[in-house]
Write a protein that holds these residues in place. Structure first.
Motif, PDB file in Angstrom:
ATOM      1  N   HIS A 329      97.608 111.342  55.874  1.00 44.12           N
ATOM      2  CA  HIS A 329      96.939 110.254  55.163  1.00 44.12           C
ATOM      3  C   HIS A 329      97.907 109.451  54.311  1.00 44.12           C
ATOM      4  N   LEU A 330      99.200 109.769  54.408  1.00 40.29           N
ATOM      5  CA  LEU A 330     100.204 109.088  53.587  1.00 40.29           C
ATOM      6  C   LEU A 330     101.319 108.568  54.484  1.00 40.29           C
ATOM      7  N   GLU A 331     102.046 107.609  53.982  1.00 38.90           N
ATOM      8  CA  GLU A 331     103.246 107.118  54.656  1.00 38.90           C
ATOM      9  C   GLU A 331     104.271 106.735  53.608  1.00 38.90           C
ATOM     10  N   THR A 332     105.556 106.764  53.984  1.00 41.95           N
ATOM     11  CA  THR A 332     106.617 106.444  53.044  1.00 41.95           C
ATOM     12  C   THR A 332     106.661 104.944  52.766  1.00 41.95           C
ATOM     13  N   VAL A 333     107.253 104.605  51.646  1.00 38.88           N
ATOM     14  CA  VAL A 333     107.386 103.206  51.229  1.00 38.88           C
ATOM     15  C   VAL A 333     108.872 102.854  51.232  1.00 38.88           C
ATOM     16  N   ILE A 334     109.235 101.792  51.938  1.00 41.39           N
ATOM     17  CA  ILE A 334     110.628 101.339  52.006  1.00 41.39           C
ATOM     18  C   ILE A 334     110.829 100.266  50.941  1.00 41.39           C
ATOM     19  N   PRO A 335     111.737 100.483  49.985  1.00 43.21           N
ATOM     20  CA  PRO A 335     111.937  99.483  48.940  1.00 43.21           C
ATOM     21  C   PRO A 335     112.777  98.305  49.431  1.00 43.21           C
ATOM     22  N   ALA A 336     113.052  97.388  48.541  1.00 49.30           N
ATOM     23  CA  ALA A 336     113.879  96.224  48.861  1.00 49.30           C
ATOM     24  C   ALA A 336     115.346  96.658  48.974  1.00 49.30           C
ATOM     25  N   PRO A 337     116.154  95.922  49.751  1.00 48.77           N
ATOM     26  CA  PRO A 337     117.586  96.267  49.845  1.00 48.77           C
ATOM     27  C   PRO A 337     118.244  96.278  48.473  1.00 48.77           C
ATOM     28  N   GLY A 338     119.147  97.252  48.304  1.00 45.01           N
ATOM     29  CA  GLY A 338     119.812  97.420  47.029  1.00 45.01           C
ATOM     30  C   GLY A 338     119.194  98.493  46.152  1.00 45.01           C
ATOM     31  N   LYS A 339     118.054  99.071  46.573  1.00 45.81           N
ATOM     32  CA  LYS A 339     117.385 100.113  45.793  1.00 45.81           C
ATOM     33  C   LYS A 339     117.769 101.499  46.331  1.00 45.81           C
ATOM     34  N   GLN A 340     117.515 102.509  45.507  1.00 48.28           N
ATOM     35  CA  GLN A 340     117.790 103.884  45.878  1.00 48.28           C
ATOM     36  C   GLN A 340     116.650 104.433  46.730  1.00 48.28           C
ATOM     37  N   VAL A 341     117.008 105.236  47.747  1.00 47.83           N
ATOM     38  CA  VAL A 341     116.015 105.869  48.613  1.00 47.83           C
ATOM     39  C   VAL A 341     116.376 107.342  48.746  1.00 47.83           C
ATOM     40  N   LEU A 342     115.388 108.131  49.216  1.00 50.01           N
ATOM     41  CA  LEU A 342     115.583 109.549  49.483  1.00 50.01           C
ATOM     42  C   LEU A 342     115.254 109.810  50.943  1.00 50.01           C
ATOM     43  N   ILE A 343     116.195 110.392  51.674  1.00 54.36           N
ATOM     44  CA  ILE A 343     115.977 110.711  53.091  1.00 54.36           C
ATOM     45  C   ILE A 343     115.145 111.984  53.152  1.00 54.36           C
ATOM     46  N   VAL A 344     113.972 111.915  53.790  1.00 55.34           N
ATOM     47  CA  VAL A 344     113.009 113.019  53.772  1.00 55.34           C
ATOM     48  C   VAL A 344     113.000 113.811  55.069  1.00 55.34           C
ATOM     49  N   ASN A 345     113.754 113.408  56.093  1.00 58.26           N
ATOM     50  CA  ASN A 345     113.750 114.158  57.348  1.00 58.26           C
ATOM     51  C   ASN A 345     115.042 113.863  58.098  1.00 58.26           C
ATOM     52  N   GLY A 346     115.401 114.766  59.020  1.00 59.69           N
ATOM     53  CA  GLY A 346     116.602 114.560  59.804  1.00 59.69           C
ATOM     54  C   GLY A 346     117.795 115.338  59.260  1.00 59.69           C
ATOM     55  N   PRO A 347     118.986 115.086  59.788  1.00 57.64           N
ATOM     56  CA  PRO A 347     120.177 115.843  59.372  1.00 57.64           C
ATOM     57  C   PRO A 347     120.595 115.586  57.927  1.00 57.64           C
ATOM     58  N   TYR A 348     120.199 114.435  57.355  1.00 55.81           N
ATOM     59  CA  TYR A 348     120.554 114.099  55.968  1.00 55.81           C
ATOM     60  C   TYR A 348     119.371 114.306  55.035  1.00 55.81           C
ATOM     61  N   ARG A 349     118.528 115.271  55.319  1.00 51.71           N
ATOM     62  CA  ARG A 349     117.345 115.542  54.511  1.00 51.71           C
ATOM     63  C   ARG A 349     117.753 115.878  53.072  1.00 51.71           C
ATOM     64  N   ASP A 350     116.913 115.446  52.112  1.00 47.11           N
ATOM     65  CA  ASP A 350     117.131 115.681  50.674  1.00 47.11           C
ATOM     66  C   ASP A 350     118.400 114.994  50.170  1.00 47.11           C
ATOM     67  N   THR A 351     118.822 113.920  50.828  1.00 45.48           N
ATOM     68  CA  THR A 351     120.024 113.195  50.415  1.00 45.48           C
ATOM     69  C   THR A 351     119.626 111.842  49.843  1.00 45.48           C
ATOM     70  N   GLU A 352     120.164 111.508  48.677  1.00 44.60           N
ATOM     71  CA  GLU A 352     119.919 110.199  48.079  1.00 44.60           C
ATOM     72  C   GLU A 352     120.906 109.185  48.649  1.00 44.60           C
ATOM     73  N   ALA A 353     120.405 107.980  48.871  1.00 44.04           N
ATOM     74  CA  ALA A 353     121.247 106.947  49.480  1.00 44.04           C
ATOM     75  C   ALA A 353     120.866 105.586  48.918  1.00 44.04           C
ATOM     76  N   LEU A 354     121.744 104.615  49.159  1.00 42.18           N
ATOM     77  CA  LEU A 354     121.517 103.234  48.736  1.00 42.18           C
ATOM     78  C   LEU A 354     121.160 102.413  49.962  1.00 42.18           C
ATOM     79  N   LEU A 355     120.021 101.714  49.913  1.00 42.72           N
ATOM     80  CA  LEU A 355     119.553 100.908  51.043  1.00 42.72           C
ATOM     81  C   LEU A 355     120.336  99.600  51.080  1.00 42.72           C
ATOM     82  N   GLU A 356     121.166  99.465  52.127  1.00 45.91           N
ATOM     83  CA  GLU A 356     121.993  98.267  52.277  1.00 45.91           C
ATOM     84  C   GLU A 356     121.251  97.134  52.981  1.00 45.91           C
ATOM     85  N   GLY A 357     120.494  97.453  54.017  1.00 44.85           N
ATOM     86  CA  GLY A 357     119.789  96.409  54.780  1.00 44.85           C
ATOM     87  C   GLY A 357     118.799  97.036  55.738  1.00 44.85           C
TER      88      GLY A 357
END
Length: 376
Positions: A329-357
């Motif tokens: 019943h939920l889905e992730t929210v993608i912020p605007a470029p330049g904001k911080q994000v958290l990778i919630v699945n995949g090989p980089y799970r639990d990794t904080e990153a900066l959204l470039e584009g």
């Protein structure tokens, strides 16, 4: 006779009768008036307002019929699109829901005499897909909304992009296999012959300088002077050489096997460690279920606590309400470029990153890892 009191049984009975659907034969479409019985309908037909409406309709009857037909068609298709979408459904089910509205346009005021005729007309005009079965006519809405068409084109483009990647990698593997086969030397199978002597007087001589054994009669006296020890040493050295050659041949792999191993190692490195759960505390999500009503639908919330990996307690941002919802019943929210994000699945799970584009055409995003074990 005076009018009945508002709270009298007769007045209450009249109000109950006026609610809901009445008989179609006592309904006047021109005046949009529903009568409760035959006497009331007769009185209405003799009224001055009804006569005026008939005079207006008699001047241009086709205009009124076209107007009612257009409204009936629009409301019917809107109900079909909103209620059933592109599902295949019986036409009588849709019609029963349509006439449940007391203020609907009646079919006897349109150009179509029956529901079957109206269903066939929708199929001929291309508004719906219709098919006849032993149980009756079934109808399926054709969605031609520009937003829906654009979404379908994006999905088709993404599917084509994935197929192109697979074909490109398959061609690369075929090219490597072809090169490996062309460069591989054709190994000739050795021909083994039996060692025979034509007579008992002939002797077997071994030449230490040659790589192969020579069977034949000795022609010099030096061959006869070779000691048995030297013969044994030569034979043992040859056996060691042949065994080492066979071991090296076993260790040596073909180009095809090397390519297959290389591809398997690459797949193991690139294989994403994905799971069927992705909920993380303190991230912003969006409620996508409609079961909670319009108050929470497509509203943003923050995950306060994750329970059993697949459910979470969220707090609505705008109202502050706390809800327990499943991750479906939920889905992730993608912020605007330049904001911080958290990778919630995949090989980089639990990794904080900066959204470039964000690339909407290929459904991908460019990230710069800020934390985690695999930071680069």
């Amino acid at each position: 006779m005076g009018k009945a009191d508002f709270l009298s049984p007769k007045a209450i009975s009249n109000r109950i009768k006026s609610k809901g659907l009445q008989k179609l034969r006592w309904y006047c479409q021109m005046c949009q008036k529903q009568c409760r019985d035959e006497n009331g309908f007769k009185c209405h037909c003799m009224s001055e307002s009804h006569q005026r409406q008939l005079l207006l309709a008699s001047e241009n009857p086709n205009r009124f019929m076209d107007h009612f037909s257009q409204e009936f068609k629009s409301e019917f298709l809107e109900l079909l699109r909103r209620r059933f979408g592109t599902k295949r459904v019986h036409n009588n089910i849709i019609y029963n829901e349509y006439i449940s509205d007391r203020q609907h346009i009646h079919m006897n005021a349109t150009r179509w005499e029956t529901l079957t005729e109206f269903t066939k007309w929708l199929g001929r005009e291309g508004f719906c897909k219709v098919d006849e079965t032993p149980k009756g006519w079934y109808i399926q809405y054709i969605d031609r909304d520009p937003e829906t068409i654009r979404r379908q084109e994006e999905l088709a483009r993404k599917k084509k992009h994935d197929l192109d990647d697979e074909e490109r990698s398959a061609k690369f593997i075929e090219e490597q296999v072809r090169r490996g086969r062309d460069g591989k030397e054709i190994e000739e199978n050795p021909v083994y012959t039996e060692l025979k002597r034509e007579s008992e007087e002939e002797k077997v001589a071994f030449n230490l300088g040659a790589s192969l054994c020579v069977a034949g009669p000795s022609k010099t006296s030096s061959a006869l002077g070779v000691s048995a020890l030297k013969k044994d040493v030569a034979v043992s050295v040859k056996r060691k050489d042949t065994s080492s050659d066979t071991r090296s041949e076993k260790k040596r792999k073909s180009a095809l096997e090397e390519i297959i191993e290389m591809e398997e190692r690459k797949k193991k490195k690139q294989q994403p460690v994905r799971t069927d759960y992705w909920l993380q505390p303190n991230i912003v999500v969006k409620v996508v279920t409609k079961k909670l009503g319009e108050r929470y639908h497509k509203r943003k919330a923050v995950i306060m606590e994750v329970k059993d990996k697949y459910s979470a307690v969220v707090k609505m941002i705008d109202s502050g309400d706390k809800l327990k919802l499943d991750q479906t019943h939920l889905e992730t929210v993608i912020p605007a470029p330049g904001k911080q994000v958290l990778i919630v699945n995949g090989p980089y799970r639990d990794t904080e990153a900066l959204l470039e584009g964000i690339d909407e055409k290929s459904f991908t995003a460019t990230l710069t890892l800020d934390s985690g074990q695999q930071k680069r």
